[in-house]
Scaffold this motif. Structure first.
Motif, mmCIF file in Angstrom:
data_model
loop_
_atom_site.group_PDB
_atom_site.id
_atom_site.type_symbol
_atom_site.label_atom_id
_atom_site.label_comp_id
_atom_site.label_asym_id
_atom_site.label_seq_id
_atom_site.Cartn_x
_atom_site.Cartn_y
_atom_site.Cartn_z
ATOM 1 N N GLY A 134 -14.035 -11.723 -13.411
ATOM 2 C CA GLY A 134 -13.482 -11.763 -12.066
ATOM 3 C C GLY A 134 -12.841 -13.082 -11.679
ATOM 4 N N LEU A 135 -13.078 -14.156 -12.449
ATOM 5 C CA LEU A 135 -12.565 -15.468 -12.082
ATOM 6 C C LEU A 135 -11.049 -15.538 -12.230
ATOM 7 N N THR A 136 -10.412 -16.272 -11.316
ATOM 8 C CA THR A 136 -8.984 -16.530 -11.401
ATOM 9 C C THR A 136 -8.754 -17.955 -11.912
ATOM 10 N N GLU A 137 -7.497 -18.270 -12.252
ATOM 11 C CA GLU A 137 -7.180 -19.633 -12.676
ATOM 12 C C GLU A 137 -7.439 -20.629 -11.542
ATOM 13 N N GLU A 138 -7.196 -20.197 -10.310
ATOM 14 C CA GLU A 138 -7.477 -21.069 -9.161
ATOM 15 C C GLU A 138 -8.967 -21.356 -9.062
ATOM 16 N N ASP A 139 -9.785 -20.330 -9.262
ATOM 17 C CA ASP A 139 -11.239 -20.533 -9.265
ATOM 18 C C ASP A 139 -11.628 -21.538 -10.348
ATOM 19 N N ALA A 140 -11.042 -21.362 -11.531
ATOM 20 C CA ALA A 140 -11.403 -22.213 -12.663
ATOM 21 C C ALA A 140 -11.020 -23.669 -12.411
ATOM 22 N N GLU A 196 -1.518 -6.759 -14.254
ATOM 23 C CA GLU A 196 -2.128 -7.847 -15.016
ATOM 24 C C GLU A 196 -1.306 -8.135 -16.269
ATOM 25 N N THR A 197 -1.122 -9.414 -16.556
ATOM 26 C CA THR A 197 -0.337 -9.801 -17.731
ATOM 27 C C THR A 197 -1.091 -10.726 -18.681
ATOM 28 N N THR A 198 -1.918 -11.611 -18.147
ATOM 29 C CA THR A 198 -2.610 -12.587 -18.997
ATOM 30 C C THR A 198 -4.077 -12.248 -19.215
ATOM 31 N N SER A 199 -4.572 -11.193 -18.574
ATOM 32 C CA SER A 199 -5.950 -10.769 -18.778
ATOM 33 C C SER A 199 -6.062 -10.011 -20.094
ATOM 34 N N VAL A 200 -7.288 -9.670 -20.467
ATOM 35 C CA VAL A 200 -7.500 -8.869 -21.675
ATOM 36 C C VAL A 200 -6.725 -7.560 -21.579
ATOM 37 N N ALA A 201 -6.828 -6.884 -20.430
ATOM 38 C CA ALA A 201 -6.120 -5.617 -20.247
ATOM 39 C C ALA A 201 -4.615 -5.820 -20.334
ATOM 40 N N GLY A 202 -4.129 -6.893 -19.704
ATOM 41 C CA GLY A 202 -2.699 -7.152 -19.718
ATOM 42 C C GLY A 202 -2.172 -7.433 -21.113
ATOM 43 N N LEU A 203 -2.930 -8.195 -21.891
ATOM 44 C CA LEU A 203 -2.497 -8.532 -23.247
ATOM 45 C C LEU A 203 -2.539 -7.317 -24.168
ATOM 46 N N ARG A 204 -3.562 -6.490 -24.042
ATOM 47 C CA ARG A 204 -3.628 -5.284 -24.878
ATOM 48 C C ARG A 204 -2.519 -4.308 -24.486
ATOM 49 N N HIS A 205 -2.229 -4.224 -23.199
ATOM 50 C CA HIS A 205 -1.119 -3.391 -22.724
ATOM 51 C C HIS A 205 0.191 -3.892 -23.335
ATOM 52 N N ALA A 206 0.379 -5.209 -23.348
ATOM 53 C CA ALA A 206 1.606 -5.785 -23.906
ATOM 54 C C ALA A 206 1.748 -5.451 -25.389
ATOM 55 N N GLY A 207 0.638 -5.452 -26.130
ATOM 56 C CA GLY A 207 0.688 -5.087 -27.537
ATOM 57 C C GLY A 207 1.108 -3.646 -27.739
ATOM 58 N N TYR A 208 0.622 -2.779 -26.890
ATOM 59 C CA TYR A 208 1.004 -1.355 -26.918
ATOM 60 C C TYR A 208 2.503 -1.204 -26.671
ATOM 61 N N VAL A 209 3.001 -1.875 -25.636
ATOM 62 C CA VAL A 209 4.424 -1.790 -25.295
ATOM 63 C C VAL A 209 5.287 -2.334 -26.429
ATOM 64 N N ALA A 210 4.854 -3.458 -27.038
ATOM 65 C CA ALA A 210 5.631 -4.057 -28.124
ATOM 66 C C ALA A 210 5.732 -3.123 -29.322
ATOM 67 N N ALA A 211 4.663 -2.410 -29.634
ATOM 68 C CA ALA A 211 4.696 -1.479 -30.760
ATOM 69 C C ALA A 211 5.652 -0.327 -30.484
ATOM 70 N N LEU A 212 5.623 0.198 -29.272
ATOM 71 C CA LEU A 212 6.550 1.276 -28.919
ATOM 72 C C LEU A 212 7.993 0.792 -28.990
ATOM 73 N N ALA A 213 8.232 -0.406 -28.446
ATOM 74 C CA ALA A 213 9.600 -0.939 -28.441
ATOM 75 C C ALA A 213 10.125 -1.109 -29.858
ATOM 76 N N ALA A 214 9.281 -1.620 -30.753
ATOM 77 C CA ALA A 214 9.708 -1.824 -32.138
ATOM 78 C C ALA A 214 10.040 -0.508 -32.822
ATOM 79 N N ALA A 215 9.411 0.571 -32.386
ATOM 80 C CA ALA A 215 9.671 1.901 -32.957
ATOM 81 C C ALA A 215 10.782 2.637 -32.218
ATOM 82 N N GLY A 216 11.363 1.994 -31.200
ATOM 83 C CA GLY A 216 12.445 2.615 -30.443
ATOM 84 C C GLY A 216 11.980 3.717 -29.513
#
Length: 345
Positions: A134-140, A196-216
């Motif tokens: 739950g922590l944010t970068e501001e919290d940290a 979310e982009t930099t969280s665990v969910a955001g990063l795993r989502h980005a990996g999914y999108v990158a694989a689809l994009a590479a396959a067209g």
């Protein structure tokens, strides 16, 4: 007369001194590896230690040296299989280094994670391993840790804090590419966190999108299913809802194994065959995935290495009184795709 092993109270340093025929100070010097002790004397003292079954009071010794020999571990939920197994790895790694672990559950709640950083209970430990949710970068930035800290997760804290993370994006891409390599084209992503982009969910989502994009293959929003809490009931409910809505899919990439195991239940309840009709991949390689039918293809994210490195880094910062001068470290161990029956015909 000195107490012997198994008889009466536990033997003391003075008992060892009496049996060895040396002073209390000499026994202390031997047990603390003082170099100015003759080998014959050292051998006599160690023989007395063995004869009496003497065991040093490690707590008292550690306190004299300025540390307790205890570290903290704060995780979201031990009911989630990944965190339970991570805690087990941390405890075993710490025990091999003579450390005891106090485990605390935060529920992934921001306030409870901040409390773990500020709590007076930290005075009982030498340092903290924290898996924040739950922590944010501001919290940290605002929450200066009161003890040496290693974060189990993405870079979040500034300053003298180490981060031991995982290759979330690359591993998620590999998992999605595995499904695409099987000829699947409608891969449902289970467990997205909107925005979310930099969280665990955001990063795993980005990996999914990158694989689809590479396959067209364009991203179909109907195949991106949001789930806030990654557990088995939510995985089962979300998969059931997608199926009931008529969502067409031939594969599923679940953000973690708990979601995948819940999804597997709903797929089978509706008569869909895994992997013939829908191939399924999870993430985390929890033990239960080996024993489902079919067994679960998953990403093994280097959990053992995460635990080992986290304990090593924390112990280094505890041992070095100038820990604040050590450069912060960020490391992500290697991952591997574990292919099992849920993707193999």
């Amino acid at each position: 007369m000195a107490a012997h092993a198994g008889e009466g109270p536990a033997p003391t340093l003075r008992d060892v001194a009496e049996v060895a025929g040396v002073s209390f100070k000499t026994v202390s010097n031997v047990l603390n590896d003082h170099p100015q002790v003759r080998e014959a004397t050292r051998a006599r003292v160690l023989a007395a230690v063995e004869q009496l079954g003497y065991r040093p009071n490690l707590s008292a010794r550690n306190l004299r040296r300025g540390h307790s020999g205890v570290i903290g571990l704060a995780v979201p939920e031990l009911s989630q299989a990944f965190f339970a197994q991570l805690a087990d790895d941390v405890i075993h790694t710490a025990a091999a280094r003579g450390l005891v672990v106090l485990v605390e559950q935060t529920g992934g709640d921001r306030e409870r994670e901040l409390e773990a950083l500020r709590s007076p209970r930290l005075s009982l430990t030498d340092g903290l391993l924290l898996a924040p949710f739950g922590l944010t970068e501001e919290d940290a930035r605002a929450a200066a840790p009161g003890a040496p800290l290693v974060v189990l997760g993405e870079p979040l804290f500034p300053g003298a804090v180490d981060h031991v993370t995982m290759q979330h994006e690359a591993a998620a891409r590999a998992a999605t590419e595995h499904l695409l390599g099987l000829g699947r084209r409608r891969v449902l992503l289970l467990g997205a966190h909107a925005g979310e982009t930099t969280s665990v969910a955001g990063l795993r989502h980005a990996g999914y999108v990158a694989a689809l994009a590479a396959a067209g293959i364009p991203v179909d929003d109907a195949l991106v299913v949001p789930i806030e809490i990654w557990d088995r009931p939510n995985g089962a409910r979300a998969m059931a809802a997608a199926l009931d809505a008529g969502t067409r899919m031939d594969a599923v990439f679940a953000m973690n194994d708990d979601l995948a195991l819940g999804a597997l239940r709903s797929l089978q309840e509706r008569g869909l065959r895994v992997p013939q009709d829908v191939a399924l991949v999870g993430f985390d390689d929890v033990a239960d995935g080996r024993f489902t039918y079919p067994s679960l293809t998953t990403v093994e994210p280097g959990r053992h290495d995460v635990a080992r490195l986290a304990v090593e880094y924390l112990q280094e910062r505890i041992a070095d009184r100038r820990a604040g001068e050590l450069a912060p470290r960020v490391i992500a161990p290697d991952f591997r795709l574990v292919v099992r029956e849920s993707t193999t015909l």
